[in-house]
Structure formats: C-alpha cells, structure tokens
Design a protein around this motif. Structure first.
Motif, short mmCIF file in Angstrom:
data_model
loop_
_atom_site.label_atom_id
_atom_site.label_comp_id
_atom_site.label_asym_id
_atom_site.label_seq_id
_atom_site.Cartn_x
_atom_site.Cartn_y
_atom_site.Cartn_z
N ASN A 77 58.38 21.96 -0.01
CA ASN A 77 58.41 22.54 -1.50
C ASN A 77 59.29 21.49 -2.20
N LYS A 78 58.76 21.07 -3.51
CA LYS A 78 59.62 19.87 -4.08
C LYS A 78 60.77 20.63 -4.73
N MET A 79 61.98 19.85 -4.59
CA MET A 79 63.11 20.42 -5.02
C MET A 79 63.49 19.37 -6.17
N ASP A 80 64.00 19.71 -7.37
CA ASP A 80 64.40 18.96 -8.61
C ASP A 80 65.55 18.59 -8.23
N ILE A 81 65.75 17.46 -7.46
CA ILE A 81 67.13 16.79 -7.16
C ILE A 81 67.43 15.69 -7.94
N GLN A 82 68.37 15.67 -8.85
CA GLN A 82 68.93 14.65 -9.74
C GLN A 82 70.08 14.10 -9.24
N VAL A 83 70.94 14.94 -8.58
CA VAL A 83 72.21 14.18 -8.22
C VAL A 83 72.76 14.63 -6.51
N ILE A 84 72.92 13.84 -6.01
CA ILE A 84 73.17 14.14 -4.35
C ILE A 84 74.73 13.67 -4.19
N TYR A 85 75.32 14.06 -3.06
CA TYR A 85 76.86 14.20 -2.93
C TYR A 85 77.01 13.62 -1.61
N SER A 86 78.07 12.71 -1.33
CA SER A 86 78.45 12.15 -0.07
C SER A 86 79.91 12.66 0.01
N THR A 87 80.42 12.81 1.39
CA THR A 87 81.70 13.29 1.58
C THR A 87 82.53 12.23 1.24
N LYS A 88 83.88 12.62 0.87
CA LYS A 88 84.58 11.15 0.54
C LYS A 88 85.56 10.66 1.91
N ILE A 89 85.70 11.55 2.83
CA ILE A 89 86.11 11.29 4.06
C ILE A 89 84.82 11.07 4.99
N CYS A 90 84.59 9.97 5.71
CA CYS A 90 83.53 9.91 6.54
C CYS A 90 82.22 9.91 5.83
N GLY A 91 82.33 9.48 4.38
CA GLY A 91 80.92 9.53 3.87
C GLY A 91 80.27 8.40 3.87
N ALA A 92 78.87 8.15 3.42
CA ALA A 92 78.26 7.05 3.17
C ALA A 92 78.50 6.49 1.89
N ARG A 93 78.37 5.33 1.56
CA ARG A 93 78.72 4.78 0.39
C ARG A 93 77.30 3.91 0.12
N PRO A 94 76.09 4.36 -0.23
CA PRO A 94 75.07 3.62 -0.66
C PRO A 94 75.09 2.83 -1.83
N GLN A 95 74.80 1.85 -2.10
CA GLN A 95 74.40 0.86 -3.41
C GLN A 95 73.41 1.47 -4.05
N ASN A 96 73.19 0.76 -5.11
CA ASN A 96 71.91 1.16 -5.96
C ASN A 96 70.53 0.56 -5.21
N GLY A 97 69.61 1.23 -5.19
CA GLY A 97 68.33 0.83 -4.29
C GLY A 97 67.63 1.98 -3.94
N GLU A 98 66.42 1.71 -3.17
CA GLU A 98 65.79 2.65 -2.47
C GLU A 98 66.30 3.03 -0.91
N TYR A 99 66.38 4.47 -0.78
CA TYR A 99 66.82 4.61 0.53
C TYR A 99 66.00 5.98 1.19
N LEU A 100 66.00 5.96 2.35
CA LEU A 100 65.66 7.09 3.05
C LEU A 100 66.78 7.85 3.45
N LEU A 101 67.11 9.16 2.73
CA LEU A 101 68.20 9.90 3.13
C LEU A 101 67.83 11.41 3.43
N SER A 102 68.88 11.53 4.37
CA SER A 102 68.72 12.93 4.92
C SER A 102 70.06 13.82 4.57
N GLY A 103 70.06 14.90 4.62
CA GLY A 103 71.31 15.74 4.29
C GLY A 103 71.23 17.23 4.35
N HIS A 104 72.20 17.88 3.99
CA HIS A 104 72.22 19.61 4.37
C HIS A 104 72.45 20.08 2.77
N LEU A 105 71.91 21.17 2.55
CA LEU A 105 72.05 22.11 1.35
C LEU A 105 73.39 22.64 1.62
N VAL A 106 74.30 22.33 0.75
CA VAL A 106 75.74 23.12 0.61
C VAL A 106 75.99 23.53 -0.63
#
Length: 192
Positions: A77-106
């Motif tokens: 089911n399509k979710m309207d996601i406009q903002v995603i979050y990364s943890t400050k400690i041990c988080g990923a720091r992606p740059q601008n561009g296209e990515y394959l991203l996985s994560g958890h709903l929190v």
C-alpha cells in the motif's frame, strides 16, 4: 614541574578507559553482514527515493531528509512519505540523489540506519534491481551463512546458504546477485 605519582596513575587510567570506551562506541556502529533479501524481509518499508536534502528535524536524536518516493517495494500500500529519518548515532548520511532505502516504522515515520539498505540506485546492477521485485516472495525462506561442517548440520528445507561456494551454498558475491525462493516442494533454493 613534576606530577605527583597518584595524579600520573589517575591520568593513565583515564586515558586507557577513554580508549576502551571509544572502541566500544565504534564497535557499536558495525553491522553483521546480511544478504539484501534478508534486510528487505526484516524491514517495514523499502523504497526507491530521491533524497532532496536534509531538513530541520522535529524529532530528537534523528536527522531528517526530504525525499521524493519513486517506487515503493514494501509495503504494497502506497504511503505518502515526504521526510525520512536517520539516527544521529550510527545513522547513515546519504547525499542528494537516488537511493534504495529500507527502514522501520517508528511512531509513524520511516527511520533507517547503517544496517539498512542505503544504496545508491545507480550503483545497483540490473540483476539486483530485478531481484527487488522477487524478494517478498522469498521472505518465507531463511538466508544464513555457514562454513565447512556447519553447512552440513543446517536444516536445508527452508534455507539458502551463503558461505564458501559449494554444491549446497553460494559465495557471498554470487549470492548478492541471486534470490532465495521457495520451490514447488516448498524447499528454498537460490535462483540466479
């Protein structure tokens, strides 16, 4: 100017303790190598998205990124996601561009870290991109690593093995280009 012996001992202990703590923090940010299908299956959300840039975060201890979703692989089911979050400690720091991203709903938002899929889309092979559409089918299968004799003791019915390439397992590099799927007899096998 001489330093009293007790002060020198205290400074020495503080130095060794700080080195030990730094190692523990650094080790806390490592991930066990997992097959991308396993990461896909364990994730709540898997998307192809264009990261537009970082934005002010409304959540403490999380970095926020504005995105445009291109494809949703999971959930269906399509979710309207406009903002995603990364943890400050041990988080990923992606740059601008296209990515394959996985994560958890929190708390209703997507959160990802170093142990998730955070792969630049243009660096994925054609085979890896094609396999993304098959990963969900193989979520009933287990992908596990083994070496030598440990491969022989595994219950192979619902398992695809990654280890030293043999008649029953694929090497890690080869497994990255394969998908583990159940067959007609319900046993799981690597498909290339």
């Amino acid at each position: 100017m001489s330093v009293p012996l007790s002060a020198a001992v205290t400074l020495g202990l503080l130095f060794f303790l700080s080195v030990g703590l730094n190692e523990q923090v650094a080790e806390g940010c490592t991930c066990v190598q997992r097959h991308p299908q396993r990461v896909f299956c364990e994730s709540d959300i898997v998307i192809r998205a264009k990261i537009l840039g970082s934005v002010a975060s409304t959540r403490p201890n999380l970095l926020a990124y504005s995105i445009k979703v291109i494809t949703t692989f999971k959930p269906f089911n399509k979710m309207d996601i406009q903002v995603i979050y990364s943890t400050k400690i041990c988080g990923a720091r992606p740059q601008n561009g296209e990515y394959l991203l996985s994560g958890h709903l929190v708390d209703g938002v997507m959160v990802f870290g170093l142990c998730e899929l955070v792969w630049r889309w243009d660096q994925l092979s054609t085979v890896q991109k094609r396999n993304l559409n098959l990963y969900q089918t193989g979520c009933a299968c287990e992908i596990t690593s083994c070496t030598g004799a440990s491969c022989l003791t595994k219950n192979l019915q619902r398992t695809c093995l990654v280890g030293v390439k043999s008649s029953i397992s694929l090497g890690y590099e080869e497994a990255l280009l394969a998908v583990c799927l159940p067959g007609r007899d319900s046993s799981c096998r690597w498909q290339k």
